[in-house]
Every structure is written in structure tokens, then in C-alpha cells.
Write a protein that holds these residues in place. Sequence first.
Motif, short mmCIF file in Angstrom:
data_model
loop_
_atom_site.label_atom_id
_atom_site.label_comp_id
_atom_site.label_asym_id
_atom_site.label_seq_id
_atom_site.Cartn_x
_atom_site.Cartn_y
_atom_site.Cartn_z
N GLN A 74 0.99 -1.17 -0.01
CA GLN A 74 0.16 0.06 -0.03
C GLN A 74 0.81 1.23 -0.13
O GLN A 74 0.44 2.26 -0.76
CB GLN A 74 -0.86 -0.03 1.22
N ASN A 75 2.04 1.35 0.69
CA ASN A 75 2.81 2.33 0.86
C ASN A 75 3.41 2.79 -0.68
O ASN A 75 3.36 4.04 -0.98
CB ASN A 75 3.97 2.12 1.71
N ALA A 76 3.81 1.55 -1.42
CA ALA A 76 4.30 1.88 -2.70
C ALA A 76 3.07 2.56 -3.63
O ALA A 76 3.22 3.33 -4.49
CB ALA A 76 4.93 0.41 -3.42
N LEU A 77 1.91 1.98 -3.59
CA LEU A 77 0.78 2.33 -4.21
C LEU A 77 0.47 3.98 -3.83
O LEU A 77 -0.12 4.66 -4.68
CB LEU A 77 -0.26 1.62 -4.01
N SER A 119 9.84 -3.95 -3.02
CA SER A 119 10.34 -2.77 -3.95
C SER A 119 9.58 -2.04 -4.67
O SER A 119 8.57 -2.63 -5.47
CB SER A 119 11.59 -3.72 -4.89
N ASP A 120 10.05 -0.81 -4.92
CA ASP A 120 9.42 0.17 -6.12
C ASP A 120 10.39 0.81 -6.69
O ASP A 120 11.34 0.79 -6.21
CB ASP A 120 8.22 0.75 -5.38
N ASN A 121 9.95 1.65 -7.76
CA ASN A 121 10.88 2.63 -8.40
C ASN A 121 10.41 4.25 -8.26
O ASN A 121 10.53 4.77 -9.00
CB ASN A 121 10.76 2.18 -10.03
N GLY A 125 0.52 7.66 9.07
CA GLY A 125 2.10 7.60 9.46
C GLY A 125 2.19 6.69 10.34
O GLY A 125 3.34 6.74 11.22
N LEU A 126 1.41 5.72 10.25
CA LEU A 126 1.63 4.32 11.25
C LEU A 126 1.92 3.04 10.82
O LEU A 126 2.34 2.35 11.29
CB LEU A 126 0.15 4.19 11.99
N GLY A 127 1.83 3.21 9.30
CA GLY A 127 2.15 1.99 8.81
C GLY A 127 3.40 1.40 8.63
O GLY A 127 3.36 0.10 8.98
N1 LIG Z 1 7.50 3.11 -0.83
C1 LIG Z 1 7.57 4.30 -0.18
N2 LIG Z 1 8.31 5.37 -1.07
C2 LIG Z 1 8.39 6.57 -0.66
N3 LIG Z 1 8.17 7.10 0.49
C3 LIG Z 1 7.68 6.21 1.36
C4 LIG Z 1 7.32 4.78 0.89
N4 LIG Z 1 6.59 4.03 2.08
C5 LIG Z 1 6.68 5.13 3.04
N5 LIG Z 1 7.07 6.17 2.61
C6 LIG Z 1 7.34 7.34 3.50
O1 LIG Z 1 7.50 7.18 4.73
C7 LIG Z 1 6.40 7.79 5.27
C8 LIG Z 1 6.00 7.01 6.84
O2 LIG Z 1 5.12 5.76 5.92
P1 LIG Z 1 3.96 5.17 6.83
O3 LIG Z 1 4.50 4.90 8.33
O4 LIG Z 1 3.51 3.96 6.20
O5 LIG Z 1 3.01 6.40 7.02
P2 LIG Z 1 1.82 6.65 5.76
O6 LIG Z 1 1.91 5.84 4.78
O7 LIG Z 1 0.44 6.71 6.51
O8 LIG Z 1 2.12 8.23 5.46
C9 LIG Z 1 5.24 8.14 4.37
O9 LIG Z 1 4.54 9.18 4.76
C10 LIG Z 1 6.14 8.66 3.27
O10 LIG Z 1 6.65 9.81 3.39
#
Ligand SMILES: Nc1ncnc2c1ncn2[C@@H]1O[C@H](COP(=O)(O)OP(=O)(O)O)[C@@H](O)[C@H]1O
Length: 228
Positions: free
Chosen positions: A131-134, A159-161, A190-192
Motif C-alpha cells: 500500500q505504501n508503494a501504491l 521494492s518500488d521505483n 504515519g503508522l504503517g
Molecule cells: N514506498 C515508499 N516510497 C517513498 N516514501 C515512502 C514509501 N513508504 C513510506 N514512505 C514514506 O514514509 C512515511 C511513513 O510511512 P507510513 O508509516 O506507512 O505512513 P503513511 O503511509 O500513513 O504516510 C510516508 O509518509 C512516506 O513519506
Amino acid sequence: LVASIRQVSSDIAHDLKTPIQRVAVVLDQVMNKTTLTEGQEELLSKAIGETERIVQTFQSLLQLAQIEGGAVRDRLHSVDLAEISRDIVDFLEVEAEERGFALSLRIQPDAATCVRGDRHLLSQLIGNLVQNALTHVPQGGPVVVGVTRTGGETILTVSDNGPGIPESERSKVLQRLYRLDQSRTTEGNGLGLSLVSAISDLHGARLTLEDNKPGLTVRIAFPATEPA
Ligand SMILES: Nc1ncnc2c1ncn2[C@@H]1O[C@H](COP(=O)(O)OP(=O)(O)O)[C@@H](O)[C@H]1O
Ligand SMILES: [Mg+2]
């Protein structure tokens, strides 16, 4: 100090969750049982959306406290990381494609990919990373979930690009509620990654954030176990 701040944040989450959920119920009644103008309805659905996000944040804070409490540790048993990855990739594939991403799975053939773990939490860990990548890769592109075995460890990578995370920010993004400036306008709380980190610790795994040149690779090394 850090421990007491944590305690306070979970106490607050615990105390406020129920009243906020009551507010959500009332807002829902206003939406469904009264006649509203279009303008009122629009404002109300914004309020409903905000309360949902607050409830979600509290739920994540409480889950974090629960995981860090370590009670789940007794529930760990041998699970296949490759199988869990396959299930979650299947589940998220359509959403990924709709958002312009090609989500794929790379599993090392004939590797022993079992770890001592909790299936539900591991699905959540992988799901959060995908989900973070998306969410944080603005242009779409390939997202790869990998499972390999090296030197007795089972390694999970996502991994993502995309833009990646600068080295100076890598330990900070694991802290609760911390988000990069560039992510202020994306959805999320910001908790993922805090949950990912807590789940990884619970499994005795090592989490590292790496440069995928370009993009982000999250690498989690699990101590390997034999299949049950
Ligand atoms: N795949 C990613 N590519 C770039 N930045 C990322 C990625 N995953 C996370 N981040 C950065 O790390 C921060 C914290 O991630 P996360 O704890 O999941 O919080 P959220 O996704 O709710 O913002 C994100 O807000 C983003 O700035
Ligand atoms: Mg996230």
C-alpha cells in the motif's frame, strides 16, 4: 520518556475511541434519517470521512501497543511466507493495476520459506508495504514482492521505483506518526511503517530500508525455521 509517551498515546486512543465511534454513529443518523441540502450533505460526508480516519488512527495506535506488549508472541507458529505473500499479492493485484502499478511476486524456487510467525500480522505487514508503494509512488510502475532464502534466513523484500526515502529519514519514518514532507497531502496516518517495524521485531526479524536505485526496497530478514 519514550515509553511514557507511548503509554499516553495508547491511553488517549483507548479513552477516545468509544466517544468518537459514537459521534460517527450520530453523523450517520443525520446523513440517513434527515433531509439535507446538497451543500449540507457534502459537508457532513467530509465530517464522516474525518471521523473514520480518527477511528482508524486510534485502532492502529492500539494495535501497535498490543503488538509491542508482546502477548502475540505465544501465538507464533510455522507459516509459509511465500504462501502468505502469494495470497496478499492476489488480493491487491486488481487495485494495483487500477492505480497504474504492476504488482508481481518473485519467489526463489525450491527455497524453504517457512518462518515462525502470525499469518494475520504478516499479511498486514506485506499489505502495508505494498500500500505504501501504491500511495507514495506518484507515477505508478512495478512493485515487486520477493521471498528468498540466504544463509539460513528467509528474506522478504518489497521494492518500488518511486522517490525512495533519503538515508537521513530512514530511521525517522519508522517512528509513529512521522511522514515525509512530500507525503503531507497523501492519505495515511504515519503508522504503517511503525506497525511493520513492530511486527518485524515481534518475529525476531531485522528490518532495513534500502535504496532500490531508484526507489525503495524494504528488506526483512526472518530467522528461518523448518516447516511444521
Ligand atoms: N514506498 C515508499 N516510497 C517513498 N516514501 C515512502 C514509501 N513508504 C513510506 N514512505 C514514506 O514514509 C512515511 C511513513 O510511512 P507510513 O508509516 O506507512 O505512513 P503513511 O503511509 O500513513 O504516510 C510516508 O509518509 C512516506 O513519506
Ligand atoms: Mg503507509
